[in-house]
Design a protein around this motif. Structure first.
Motif, PDB file in Angstrom:
ATOM      1  N   VAL A 133       0.871  -1.165   0.000  1.00 41.70           N
ATOM      2  CA  VAL A 133       0.000   0.000   0.000  1.00 41.70           C
ATOM      3  C   VAL A 133       0.913   1.222   0.000  1.00 41.70           C
ATOM      4  CG1 VAL A 133      -1.726   1.286   1.317  1.00 41.70           C
ATOM      5  CG2 VAL A 133      -1.850  -1.201   1.203  1.00 41.70           C
ATOM      6  N   ALA A 134       0.589   2.231  -0.792  1.00 43.06           N
ATOM      7  CA  ALA A 134       1.394   3.458  -0.840  1.00 43.06           C
ATOM      8  C   ALA A 134       1.583   3.996   0.578  1.00 43.06           C
ATOM      9  CB  ALA A 134       0.725   4.496  -1.728  1.00 43.06           C
ATOM     10  N   GLY A 135       2.822   4.342   0.922  1.00 40.74           N
ATOM     11  CA  GLY A 135       3.153   4.841   2.248  1.00 40.74           C
ATOM     12  C   GLY A 135       3.794   3.790   3.144  1.00 40.74           C
ATOM     13  N   GLU A 136       3.739   2.519   2.743  1.00 33.49           N
ATOM     14  CA  GLU A 136       4.341   1.447   3.542  1.00 33.49           C
ATOM     15  C   GLU A 136       5.852   1.386   3.335  1.00 33.49           C
ATOM     16  OE1 GLU A 136       1.202  -2.060   4.332  1.00 33.49           O
ATOM     17  OE2 GLU A 136       2.116  -2.103   2.353  1.00 33.49           O
ATOM     18  N   ILE A 137       6.495   0.578   4.153  1.00 37.12           N
ATOM     19  CA  ILE A 137       7.938   0.347   4.041  1.00 37.12           C
ATOM     20  C   ILE A 137       8.163  -1.027   3.425  1.00 37.12           C
ATOM     21  CG2 ILE A 137      10.105   0.073   5.294  1.00 37.12           C
ATOM     22  CD1 ILE A 137       8.975   1.977   7.412  1.00 37.12           C
ATOM     23  N   MET A 138       8.993  -1.079   2.391  1.00 33.87           N
ATOM     24  CA  MET A 138       9.375  -2.329   1.750  1.00 33.87           C
ATOM     25  C   MET A 138      10.687  -2.797   2.385  1.00 33.87           C
ATOM     26  SD  MET A 138      10.494  -2.929  -2.228  1.00 33.87           S
ATOM     27  CE  MET A 138       9.001  -2.181  -2.830  1.00 33.87           C
ATOM     28  N   TRP A 139      10.687  -3.983   2.980  1.00 27.92           N
ATOM     29  CA  TRP A 139      11.895  -4.552   3.588  1.00 27.92           C
ATOM     30  C   TRP A 139      12.486  -5.586   2.638  1.00 27.92           C
ATOM     31  CZ3 TRP A 139      13.378  -2.398   8.107  1.00 27.92           C
ATOM     32  CH2 TRP A 139      12.420  -1.687   8.829  1.00 27.92           C
ATOM     33  N   PHE A 140      13.812  -5.690   2.597  1.00 26.11           N
ATOM     34  CA  PHE A 140      14.432  -6.671   1.704  1.00 26.11           C
ATOM     35  C   PHE A 140      15.814  -7.090   2.194  1.00 26.11           C
ATOM     36  CE2 PHE A 140      14.777  -2.386  -0.060  1.00 26.11           C
ATOM     37  CZ  PHE A 140      16.144  -2.204  -0.074  1.00 26.11           C
ATOM     38  N   SER A 141      16.241  -8.241   1.668  1.00 23.59           N
ATOM     39  CA  SER A 141      17.597  -8.752   1.859  1.00 23.59           C
ATOM     40  C   SER A 141      18.273  -8.748   0.498  1.00 23.59           C
ATOM     41  CB  SER A 141      17.577 -10.178   2.402  1.00 23.59           C
ATOM     42  OG  SER A 141      16.968 -10.212   3.670  1.00 23.59           O
ATOM     43  N   ILE A 142      19.586  -8.547   0.494  1.00 24.12           N
ATOM     44  CA  ILE A 142      20.354  -8.465  -0.747  1.00 24.12           C
ATOM     45  C   ILE A 142      21.435  -9.536  -0.723  1.00 24.12           C
ATOM     46  CG2 ILE A 142      21.795  -6.975  -2.189  1.00 24.12           C
ATOM     47  CD1 ILE A 142      20.590  -4.599  -0.491  1.00 24.12           C
ATOM     48  N   TYR A 143      21.588 -10.252  -1.841  1.00 21.52           N
ATOM     49  CA  TYR A 143      22.616 -11.276  -1.972  1.00 21.52           C
ATOM     50  C   TYR A 143      23.369 -11.036  -3.277  1.00 21.52           C
ATOM     51  CZ  TYR A 143      19.407 -13.527   1.270  1.00 21.52           C
ATOM     52  OH  TYR A 143      18.571 -13.790   2.329  1.00 21.52           O
ATOM     53  N   VAL A 144      24.694 -11.049  -3.224  1.00 18.80           N
ATOM     54  CA  VAL A 144      25.515 -10.949  -4.427  1.00 18.80           C
ATOM     55  C   VAL A 144      26.404 -12.183  -4.469  1.00 18.80           C
ATOM     56  CG1 VAL A 144      27.235  -9.621  -5.695  1.00 18.80           C
ATOM     57  CG2 VAL A 144      25.499  -8.446  -4.355  1.00 18.80           C
ATOM     58  N   SER A 145      26.354 -12.906  -5.593  1.00 14.08           N
ATOM     59  CA  SER A 145      27.076 -14.166  -5.714  1.00 14.08           C
ATOM     60  C   SER A 145      27.887 -14.216  -6.996  1.00 14.08           C
ATOM     61  CB  SER A 145      26.082 -15.321  -5.746  1.00 14.08           C
ATOM     62  OG  SER A 145      26.293 -16.193  -4.702  1.00 14.08           O
ATOM     63  N   ASN A 146      28.920 -15.036  -6.993  1.00 18.05           N
ATOM     64  CA  ASN A 146      29.726 -15.304  -8.169  1.00 18.05           C
ATOM     65  C   ASN A 146      29.303 -16.650  -8.722  1.00 18.05           C
ATOM     66  OD1 ASN A 146      31.909 -16.454  -9.764  1.00 18.05           O
ATOM     67  ND2 ASN A 146      33.065 -14.659  -9.132  1.00 18.05           N
ATOM     68  N   PHE A 147      29.059 -16.742 -10.043  1.00 13.31           N
ATOM     69  CA  PHE A 147      28.568 -17.978 -10.620  1.00 13.31           C
ATOM     70  C   PHE A 147      29.619 -19.077 -10.702  1.00 13.31           C
ATOM     71  CE2 PHE A 147      24.844 -15.785 -12.389  1.00 13.31           C
ATOM     72  CZ  PHE A 147      23.913 -16.644 -11.855  1.00 13.31           C
ATOM     73  N   GLN A 148      30.876 -18.736 -10.823  1.00 14.51           N
ATOM     74  CA  GLN A 148      31.883 -19.783 -10.984  1.00 14.51           C
ATOM     75  C   GLN A 148      32.000 -20.662  -9.753  1.00 14.51           C
ATOM     76  OE1 GLN A 148      35.404 -17.722 -12.300  1.00 14.51           O
ATOM     77  NE2 GLN A 148      34.984 -18.332 -14.402  1.00 14.51           N
ATOM     78  N   ASN A 149      31.899 -20.066  -8.562  1.00 11.06           N
ATOM     79  CA  ASN A 149      32.031 -20.872  -7.355  1.00 11.06           C
ATOM     80  C   ASN A 149      30.780 -20.852  -6.484  1.00 11.06           C
ATOM     81  OD1 ASN A 149      32.153 -18.343  -6.154  1.00 11.06           O
ATOM     82  ND2 ASN A 149      34.364 -18.402  -5.893  1.00 11.06           N
ATOM     83  N   GLY A 150      29.776 -20.047  -6.817  1.00 11.83           N
ATOM     84  CA  GLY A 150      28.534 -20.001  -6.073  1.00 11.83           C
ATOM     85  C   GLY A 150      28.626 -19.328  -4.718  1.00 11.83           C
ATOM     86  N   LEU A 151      29.770 -18.726  -4.422  1.00  8.22           N
ATOM     87  CA  LEU A 151      29.969 -18.091  -3.121  1.00  8.22           C
ATOM     88  C   LEU A 151      29.681 -16.608  -3.183  1.00  8.22           C
ATOM     89  CD1 LEU A 151      33.311 -19.840  -2.126  1.00  8.22           C
ATOM     90  CD2 LEU A 151      31.004 -20.448  -1.403  1.00  8.22           C
ATOM     91  N   SER A 152      29.436 -16.025  -2.023  1.00  6.25           N
ATOM     92  CA  SER A 152      29.271 -14.581  -1.945  1.00  6.25           C
ATOM     93  C   SER A 152      30.536 -13.913  -2.456  1.00  6.25           C
ATOM     94  CB  SER A 152      29.014 -14.150  -0.506  1.00  6.25           C
ATOM     95  OG  SER A 152      27.808 -14.697  -0.053  1.00  6.25           O
ATOM     96  N   THR A 153      30.358 -12.783  -3.109  1.00  6.48           N
ATOM     97  CA  THR A 153      31.494 -12.077  -3.666  1.00  6.48           C
ATOM     98  C   THR A 153      31.688 -10.734  -2.974  1.00  6.48           C
ATOM     99  OG1 THR A 153      32.450 -11.161  -5.686  1.00  6.48           O
ATOM    100  CG2 THR A 153      30.077 -11.088  -5.517  1.00  6.48           C
ATOM    101  N   ALA A 154      32.909 -10.296  -2.911  1.00  2.00           N
ATOM    102  CA  ALA A 154      33.211  -9.002  -2.304  1.00  2.00           C
ATOM    103  C   ALA A 154      33.369  -7.930  -3.382  1.00  2.00           C
ATOM    104  CB  ALA A 154      34.486  -9.102  -1.470  1.00  2.00           C
TER     105      ALA A 154
END
Length: 140
Positions: free
Chosen positions: A38-59
């Motif tokens: 609903v307009a005016g609400e807060i959207m909460w989220f989590s963010i994930y960044v990964s590398n496809f070659q090893n499937g691990l999180s990337t810096a």
């Protein structure tokens, strides 16, 4: 418990972006708490960044930009969020002046920013304004 949650996310990453898998580039996934707001609400989220070659999180990316875009491709809300070990979390306040309709949630990292749109995260988000009429509302 955490491994049980991360495994499906990584599997989704590996199947969703075949071009990135071939080149070993990073891919960003943003997981929202809902798909309709609903307009005016807060959207909460989590963010994930990964590398496809090893499937691990990337810096690679340390900052992620998130935008809520109207049907005319104009940002109506945007912010930047810090990542730690390829993960982050945040929230975006949905303006209460928005018309009801289908908007796009876009996210891209500093390493992803200058690449084609298929490597950025894009998700349809439905927004309903209880004080305004339905102008453009279509979720598919």
């Amino acid at each position: 418990m955490i491994k049980a949650i991360i495994a499906p996310v990584l599997l989704m990453l590996l199947t969703a972006f075949p071009a990135a898998r071939a080149t070993g580039e990073e891919v960003l996934i943003l997981h929202t708490d809902r798909r309709m707001y609903v307009a005016g609400e807060i959207m909460w989220f989590s963010i994930y960044v990964s590398n496809f070659q090893n499937g691990l999180s990337t810096a690679g990316s340390s900052v992620v930009s998130v935008e809520l875009v109207n049907p005319w491709n104009m940002p109506v809300a945007q912010s930047r969020f810090a990542l730690s070990d390829g993960r982050g979390k945040g929230d975006l306040i949905i303006p209460d002046t928005l018309s009801s309709g289908t908007y796009l949630l876009k996210a891209y990292g500093s390493q992803i920013g200058n690449t084609p749109a298929e490597r950025c995260f894009i998700q349809k988000i439905g927004i309903y304004n209880t004080l305004a009429g339905e102008e453009y509302f279509r979720i598919t």
